[in-house]
Design an enzyme around this catalytic site. Structure first.
Site, PDB file in Angstrom:
ATOM      1  N   TYR A 248      -1.442  56.798  34.959  1.00 22.03           N
ATOM      2  CA  TYR A 248      -2.207  55.616  34.528  1.00 22.03           C
ATOM      3  C   TYR A 248      -1.243  54.496  34.206  1.00 22.03           C
ATOM      4  O   TYR A 248      -0.285  54.685  33.440  1.00 22.03           O
ATOM      5  CB  TYR A 248      -3.044  55.966  33.288  1.00 22.03           C
ATOM      6  CG  TYR A 248      -3.844  54.816  32.716  1.00 22.03           C
ATOM      7  CD1 TYR A 248      -4.824  54.193  33.483  1.00 22.03           C
ATOM      8  CD2 TYR A 248      -3.643  54.362  31.419  1.00 22.03           C
ATOM      9  CE1 TYR A 248      -5.574  53.141  32.955  1.00 22.03           C
ATOM     10  CE2 TYR A 248      -4.390  53.322  30.888  1.00 22.03           C
ATOM     11  CZ  TYR A 248      -5.359  52.711  31.659  1.00 22.03           C
ATOM     12  OH  TYR A 248      -6.095  51.673  31.137  1.00 22.03           O
TER      13      TYR A 248
ATOM     14  N   ASP B 278       7.372  53.696  33.757  1.00 23.17           N
ATOM     15  CA  ASP B 278       6.365  53.228  32.815  1.00 23.17           C
ATOM     16  C   ASP B 278       6.493  54.087  31.554  1.00 23.17           C
ATOM     17  O   ASP B 278       5.965  55.198  31.486  1.00 23.17           O
ATOM     18  CB  ASP B 278       4.977  53.351  33.444  1.00 23.17           C
ATOM     19  CG  ASP B 278       3.871  52.871  32.511  1.00 23.17           C
ATOM     20  OD1 ASP B 278       4.139  52.719  31.298  1.00 23.17           O
ATOM     21  OD2 ASP B 278       2.744  52.675  32.987  1.00 23.17           O
TER      22      ASP B 278
ATOM     23  N   LYS C 283       3.002  50.223  23.034  1.00 24.78           N
ATOM     24  CA  LYS C 283       2.549  51.200  22.038  1.00 24.78           C
ATOM     25  C   LYS C 283       3.538  51.391  20.879  1.00 24.78           C
ATOM     26  O   LYS C 283       3.613  50.534  20.013  1.00 24.78           O
ATOM     27  CB  LYS C 283       2.228  52.526  22.731  1.00 24.78           C
ATOM     28  CG  LYS C 283       1.089  52.358  23.775  1.00 24.78           C
ATOM     29  CD  LYS C 283       0.377  53.620  24.089  1.00 24.78           C
ATOM     30  CE  LYS C 283      -0.595  53.464  25.229  1.00 24.78           C
ATOM     31  NZ  LYS C 283      -1.951  53.815  24.953  1.00 24.78           N
TER      32      LYS C 283
HETATM   33  C1  PLP Z   1       1.529  54.964  30.792  1.00 21.43           C
HETATM   34  C2  PLP Z   1       0.657  53.791  30.487  1.00 21.43           C
HETATM   35  N1  PLP Z   1       0.885  52.628  31.115  1.00 21.43           N
HETATM   36  C3  PLP Z   1       0.134  51.539  30.859  1.00 21.43           C
HETATM   37  C4  PLP Z   1      -0.884  51.571  29.949  1.00 21.43           C
HETATM   38  C5  PLP Z   1      -1.699  50.340  29.673  1.00 21.43           C
HETATM   39  O1  PLP Z   1      -1.367  49.825  28.416  1.00 21.43           O
HETATM   40  P1  PLP Z   1      -2.402  48.908  27.609  1.00 21.43           P
HETATM   41  O2  PLP Z   1      -3.528  49.792  27.181  1.00 21.43           O
HETATM   42  O3  PLP Z   1      -1.584  48.375  26.468  1.00 21.43           O
HETATM   43  O4  PLP Z   1      -2.838  47.822  28.530  1.00 21.43           O
HETATM   44  C6  PLP Z   1      -1.151  52.765  29.266  1.00 21.43           C
HETATM   45  C7  PLP Z   1      -2.231  52.848  28.271  1.00 21.43           C
HETATM   46  O5  PLP Z   1      -2.600  53.882  27.778  1.00 21.43           O
HETATM   47  C8  PLP Z   1      -0.363  53.906  29.541  1.00 21.43           C
HETATM   48  O6  PLP Z   1      -0.595  55.078  28.940  1.00 21.43           O
END
Ligand code: PLP
Length: 434
Positions: A143, A245, A273
């Site tokens: 994700y 990521d 986060k």
């Molecule tokens: C690995 C990863 N990348 C990107 C995102 C997207 O982040 P945001 O919810 O701050 O837009 C998330 C959200 O859970 C994530 O777990």
């Protein structure tokens, strides 16, 4: 039985004026309705019905120091009177950027954003601008936010997903234009040959390869020995950028994230986060020559709230806590998380419940399977989700909050007493699944 009468009533009322009664679709997944909380402190959340929850959701990752961590709250409170947004630069941004570049692997420069979704989009645009290519390779079950460009094959139904060796990109939501699928190549994760084959199918077309270096969203799975370095090397041979990521893994699986833990350095990395311990902040860190295209080639990146005063203040205060004694808090968190993982596994074994505890101490998942632990999305999907949901419900009844697939996030506030309490609660919960 715990009562959720007030949450149920409030959800009914909220749905009248807030679409679906929630501000993020992820929050539908709660039992018996999206719950309403009034307070969080340390490892615990308190709901409107007076129930206390030991919280292992932690906002889906940000609350690395627990809820309402005093040093961060105090720093943010002190910053409030300085204003919030200047549409200009300020010294807290300078300080945070310097500290992050001194700390994070491969971080020659950083750029701040507000959410992980946007920061991912920045890396995709940078990779395309830098290489002059169009396609991005991503992995099934990973994700990277909810944007049209990235919310692809995140949780595809296996009827639509095509063969494991060459998956078909699957849009994650109605309303996404089919054209976005043309720009994405999907591969199964944790399989170096699958990446090599994808590069072979698209010679000279792939601008970047993006992945969660530990697959958290599709099931907590650690990369196989040498896999990350293998993907990085393939990227460089093929002229593509390697993008990690670290939105979840950053500041969670270690002070310097998954890259340091597994000994690889990405060309670009995304953090969010835990970096600001609960305040909204995301960032891209990486190679100067790639990031400089923001200035030299006019690659566009904007955002009204980027670098806002309170997020900067929060991240600086969080770093003070996390960096102390070269990350000593991570040693303690690692030890407690490992104890929790082992404790859960031995309770399940004693009670004869086929459950596997897999991942890393600060982020793991309890899978219901009698087979080996899953190594990728398809194997994670083959585990028993109904049992995981039943475990989530049974834990909630015992005062422990995990998400609906039974994923566990740890914070520095989960001390040994909290772990003991959790193990006792898990014992009672697993008794209902025997
Ligand atoms: C690995 C990863 N990348 C990107 C995102 C997207 O982040 P945001 O919810 O701050 O837009 C998330 C959200 O859970 C994530 O777990």
């Amino acid at each position: 039985m715990r009562s959720y009468a007030k949450s149920i009533a409030l959800y009914g009322r909220t749905k009248e004026h807030l679409a679906g009664g929630v501000s993020s679709n992820v929050r539908y997944a709660s039992t018996p309705v999206p719950l309403f909380f009034v307070r969080g402190e340390g490892a615990r959340l308190y709901d409107v019905d007076g129930n206390t929850h030991i919280d292992y959701v932690l906002g889906n990752g940000p609350a690395i120091l627990g809820h309402a961590p005093k040093p961060v709250i105090d720093a943010v409170a002190r910053s409030l009177a300085d204003g919030q947004v200047y549409a200009a630069q300020h010294p807290r941004e300078t300080e945070l950027a310097e500290r992050l570049c001194g700390l994070l692997p491969g971080a020659e420069v950083v750029r701040f954003a507000t959410s992980g979704t946007e920061a991912v989009l920045m890396t995709m645009r940078l990779a395309r601008a830098f290489t002059g290519r169009t396609k991005i390779l991503k992995f099934e079950g990973h994700y990277h936010g909810w944007s049209d460009q990235a919310f692809i094959s995140t949780r595809p139904s296996l009827n639509e997903a095509g063969p494991a060796e060459a998956p078909v990109p699957v849009a994650g939501s109605p309303g996404m234009p089919p054209s976005v699928l043309d720009d994405i190549v999907v591969a199964g994760w944790n399989d170096l040959e699958a990446v090599a084959a994808a590069f072979d199918r698209h010679p000279g077309e792939i601008a970047g390869v993006i992945m969660e270096p530990v697959m958290v969203n599709g099931g907590a799975v650690v990369p196989g020995e040498g896999y990350l370095a293998g993907v990085r090397d393939l990227c460089h041979i093929k002229g593509a950028l390697f993008v990690c990521d670290e939105v979840i893994t950053g500041f969670r699986v270690g002070l310097r994230g998954a890259q340091a833990r597994f000994g690889v350095t990405a060309d670009l990395a995304i953090y969010a986060k835990a970096v600001a311990a609960g305040f909204p902040l995301a960032l891209v860190a990486g190679r100067r020559d790639v990031m400089d295209t923001l200035l030299d080639k006019g690659v566009m990146h904007g955002g009204t709230y980027n670098g806002n005063v309170q997020s900067m203040a929060a991240a600086i205060a969080a770093l003070d806590e996390l960096e102390r004694d070269d990350g000593a808090v991570y040693d303690a968190m690692e030890r407690r998380g490992a104890r929790l993982m082992q404790g859960l596994a031995s309770i399940a074994a004693r009670r004869g419940v086929a459950m596997r505890v897999q991942g890393l101490p600060a982020i793991f998942q309890t899978f219901f399977t009698s087979g080996p632990g899953p190594r990728n999305y398809r194997e994670a999907e083959a585990c028993d989700r109904d049992r995981a949901l039943a475990f989530h419900r049974a834990l909630q009844e015992q005062g422990v909050r995990v998400n609906q697939v039974a994923k566990w996030f740890l914070s520095t506030a989960h001390d040994d007493t909290v772990i003991d309490e959790t193990l006792a609660a898990a014992d009672r919960a697993l008794a209902t699944l025997e």
